[in-house]
Design a protein around this motif. Structure first.
Motif, PDB file in Angstrom:
ATOM      1  N   GLU A  57      44.633  40.289  39.678  1.00 16.30           N
ATOM      2  CA  GLU A  57      45.431  40.508  38.483  1.00 16.30           C
ATOM      3  C   GLU A  57      46.349  41.718  38.659  1.00 16.30           C
ATOM      4  O   GLU A  57      47.521  41.686  38.287  1.00 16.30           O
ATOM      5  N   GLY A  61      50.410  41.323  39.152  1.00 18.99           N
ATOM      6  CA  GLY A  61      51.203  41.926  38.080  1.00 18.99           C
ATOM      7  C   GLY A  61      52.274  42.857  38.613  1.00 18.99           C
ATOM      8  O   GLY A  61      53.422  42.841  38.144  1.00 18.99           O
ATOM      9  N   CYS A  84      51.116  30.811  40.689  1.00 16.67           N
ATOM     10  CA  CYS A  84      50.583  31.846  39.788  1.00 16.67           C
ATOM     11  C   CYS A  84      50.687  31.406  38.331  1.00 16.67           C
ATOM     12  O   CYS A  84      49.799  31.698  37.523  1.00 16.67           O
ATOM     13  N   THR A  89      42.963  32.301  36.469  1.00 18.92           N
ATOM     14  CA  THR A  89      42.319  33.609  36.587  1.00 18.92           C
ATOM     15  C   THR A  89      43.240  34.753  36.177  1.00 18.92           C
ATOM     16  O   THR A  89      42.766  35.854  35.917  1.00 18.92           O
ATOM     17  N   LEU A  90      44.548  34.511  36.131  1.00 13.96           N
ATOM     18  CA  LEU A  90      45.497  35.560  35.752  1.00 13.96           C
ATOM     19  C   LEU A  90      45.663  35.592  34.236  1.00 13.96           C
ATOM     20  O   LEU A  90      45.485  34.571  33.572  1.00 13.96           O
ATOM     21  N   PRO A  91      46.031  36.747  33.691  1.00 14.95           N
ATOM     22  CA  PRO A  91      46.293  36.822  32.253  1.00 14.95           C
ATOM     23  C   PRO A  91      47.419  35.857  31.868  1.00 14.95           C
ATOM     24  O   PRO A  91      48.353  35.627  32.649  1.00 14.95           O
ATOM     25  N   ASP A  94      50.956  37.074  32.411  1.00 16.46           N
ATOM     26  CA  ASP A  94      51.443  37.019  33.792  1.00 16.46           C
ATOM     27  C   ASP A  94      51.797  35.593  34.196  1.00 16.46           C
ATOM     28  O   ASP A  94      52.762  35.377  34.934  1.00 16.46           O
TER      29      ASP A  94
END
Length: 107
Positions: A57, A61, A84, A89-91, A94
């Motif tokens: 993350e 970012g 992405c 798994t990424l916010p 993002d």
């Protein structure tokens, strides 16, 4: 242990603004105090590829910030941005940023 240099050593460069690193890459690298042999040429593009593929993350970012700050985008980076944007798994913010950046090159 492999003698191949990994861009992972350079990830902390992403903590500085893209323009500051690009304007004086040798000083930015020297500030990292890497105690191993460095390649004669450092590719910042490979640094972004490493960050976007990291599933971290934090590093993803920062790579997204560099792309927003004007780092040149190419088809490989666009492909990674699309990946992405679909990450679970990424916010979410993002993921949306990655999708927006990827679509910038398609228009």
């Amino acid at each position: 242990m492999s003698n191949v240099f990994s861009s992972v050593w350079l990830l902390p460069l992403l903590e500085k603004p893209y323009e500051a690193v690009a304007l004086n890459l040798p000083d930015a690298i020297r500030a990292l105090r890497i105690e191993r042999a460095l390649p004669t040429e450092i590719a910042l593009r490979q640094l972004l590829v490493t960050a976007l593929e990291s599933h971290s993350e934090y590093w993803v970012g920062l790579a997204l910030q560099w792309l927003e700050q004007g780092f040149p985008q190419d088809p490989k980076l666009t492909e990674l941005l699309m990946h992405c944007s679909e990450s679970r798994t990424l916010p979410q913010s993002d993921c949306h940023k990655a999708r927006r950046l990827a679509s910038r090159t398609k228009n």
